[in-house]
Motif scaffolding. Structure first.
Motif, short mmCIF file in Angstrom:
data_model
loop_
_atom_site.label_atom_id
_atom_site.label_comp_id
_atom_site.label_asym_id
_atom_site.label_seq_id
_atom_site.Cartn_x
_atom_site.Cartn_y
_atom_site.Cartn_z
N GLY A 83 -30.16 -64.02 30.25
CA GLY A 83 -29.01 -64.80 29.79
C GLY A 83 -27.85 -63.89 29.41
O GLY A 83 -28.03 -62.87 28.76
N TYR A 85 -25.73 -64.21 27.30
CA TYR A 85 -25.55 -64.13 25.84
C TYR A 85 -25.97 -62.74 25.32
O TYR A 85 -25.45 -62.23 24.34
N ASP A 270 -20.46 -70.00 24.97
CA ASP A 270 -21.30 -68.92 24.44
C ASP A 270 -22.42 -68.53 25.40
O ASP A 270 -23.50 -68.12 24.98
N TYR A 271 -22.17 -68.68 26.72
CA TYR A 271 -23.10 -68.26 27.78
C TYR A 271 -24.44 -68.99 27.70
O TYR A 271 -25.44 -68.52 28.23
N LYS A 272 -24.46 -70.16 27.03
CA LYS A 272 -25.75 -70.81 26.81
C LYS A 272 -25.91 -72.11 27.58
O LYS A 272 -27.01 -72.56 27.82
N GLN A 273 -24.80 -72.75 27.90
CA GLN A 273 -24.91 -74.11 28.41
C GLN A 273 -24.70 -74.20 29.92
O GLN A 273 -25.14 -75.14 30.56
#
Ligand code: GLY
Length: 375
Positions: A83, A85, A270-273
């Motif tokens: 990821g 993140y 935030d690079y998460k979704q």
């Protein structure tokens, strides 16, 4: 399919030709088990492999064996969580500490084994460690095989934006083992399709037409279709990198089509979704709408691209809850922007991209039209 051996092409790799030398891109099945792909760089060398736990579990043992068979004297590894993140300076610092603690020197080689995140991060670590050590990329995602692993872009994210800290550092070799795509989660596989579509849209109309007619075979991961798609994309990218290695001219910047909005979206989320390719799919739709506002392409092309992205299972609208103003604000950290103007890669026609400036109101209009529920 009995053609897996026929598809392995060790004798005739693709080449990235640069003024400072050239390097091969091997594309085929079972390549992580072929010492021939590695021996030119690894003979007599100490090797450090950087990967993710879930990738290492499947592929690290055979890659380690291959490294020794290719002549490496010592092989160790570090694993980082997947990821974007985690693609930070802090993670890079931990990797440099591990390299120092284990006595890796200037003559050592770093191998990345993973997707775009690990290519960027590992490439960046190699670019800076002792002012630069050699790196080999072994991309295991479609996205990394057709884009991230080729061309020497490396970097980490900054809290203000994606890939803002980095360096150009070309690999010695790229080993794109198509067998690794068989274990790639479906969502990640689909994410890579966005970069394939980008190549057709910006550089190669026949390739775009071919993608339209073979999208189902590609999604079924049929070896012949995958082999053709990955090789064609690698060839297109190799030619662009050869003509404009450090994105100083007008050629390489074209590969950023759809990425202005994509990077802003990824950073806001935030690079998460949103996976990178998903963000690129949305970004390409916004860029086509902006091209329509510049009267260079028409709604018919938009329809074709929307239809292809939808068939591929990629998003075509902004994630709910994100406002055009928020995206516009984030875009000021895009690397393509000059001191005062927003630089965009738009389409002149299918297969022809160009860079231009766009006004904030045009950008807001294109973003607003890409919200959920907009007809
Ligand atoms: N991913 C765009 C480039 O490598 O230039």
């Amino acid at each position: 399919m009995n053609g897996s051996h026929a598809l392995t092409d060790l004798e005739d790799p693709l080449w990235v030709k640069l003024p400072t030398g050239r390097y091969p891109i091997y594309v085929g099945y079972g390549l992580l088990e072929k010492p021939q792909c590695f021996e030119a760089t690894l003979k007599g060398k100490k090797v450090f492999i950087l990967s993710h736990p879930e990738i290492a579990r499947i592929y690290l043992p055979s890659l380690e064996k291959t490294c020794y068979a290719a002549g490496a004297t010592e092989v160790s590894h570090a694993l980082v969580p997947s990821g974007d993140y985690h693609k930070t300076l802090e993670t890079a610092a931990n990797i440099w500490s591990a390299l120092l603690a284990q006595g890796y020197h200037r003559d050592s080689v770093l191998i990345t084994l993973g997707g775009g995140m690990i290519n960027d991060l590992g490439g960046f670590c190699a670019a800076c460690y002792l002012r630069g050590i050699k790196v080999i990329h072994c991309p295991t995602t479609l996205l990394a095989q057709v884009d991230a692993a080729i061309g020497g872009k490396t970097g980490v994210n900054h809290v203000l934006g994606k890939n803002l800290i980095g360096a150009f550092h070309q690999p010695q070799t790229v080993v794109a083992d198509l067998s690794t795509l068989s274990t790639l989660p479906q969502r990640e596989f689909i994410s890579g399709l966005a970069e394939l579509i980008k190549y057709g849209l910006t550089l190669d109309p026949p390739f775009f037409n071919w993608l339209e007619s073979h999208i189902i075979e590609i999604m079924q991961r049929q070896p012949d279709a995958l082999n053709h798609a990955v090789k064609q994309a690698c060839q297109l990218k190799a030619a662009i990198v050869a003509s404009d290695e450090k994105e100083e001219g007008q050629q390489r910047i074209v590969l950023n089509f759809g990425h202005t909005v994509a990077h802003a979206l990824e950073s806001i989320l935030d690079y998460k979704q949103c996976l990178h390719g998903e963000a690129v799919a949305i970004g390409m739709i916004v860029a086509i709408r902006l091209s329509m506002e510049h009267n260079t392409v028409d709604g018919q092309l938009l329809e074709r691209v929307m239809s292809l992205l939808k068939t591929a299972g990629l998003p075509t609208t902004l994630p709910p809850g994100i406002t055009p103003a928020e995206i516009l604000a984030k875009m000021k950290y895009d690397k393509k922007h000059g001191a005062t103007k927003l630089n965009w890669v738009l389409l002149k026609a299918l297969g022809q991209a160009f860079t231009t400036h766009a006004t904030a109101s045009h950008v807001i209009q294109a973003l607003t039209a890409t919200r959920v529920g907009t007809p």
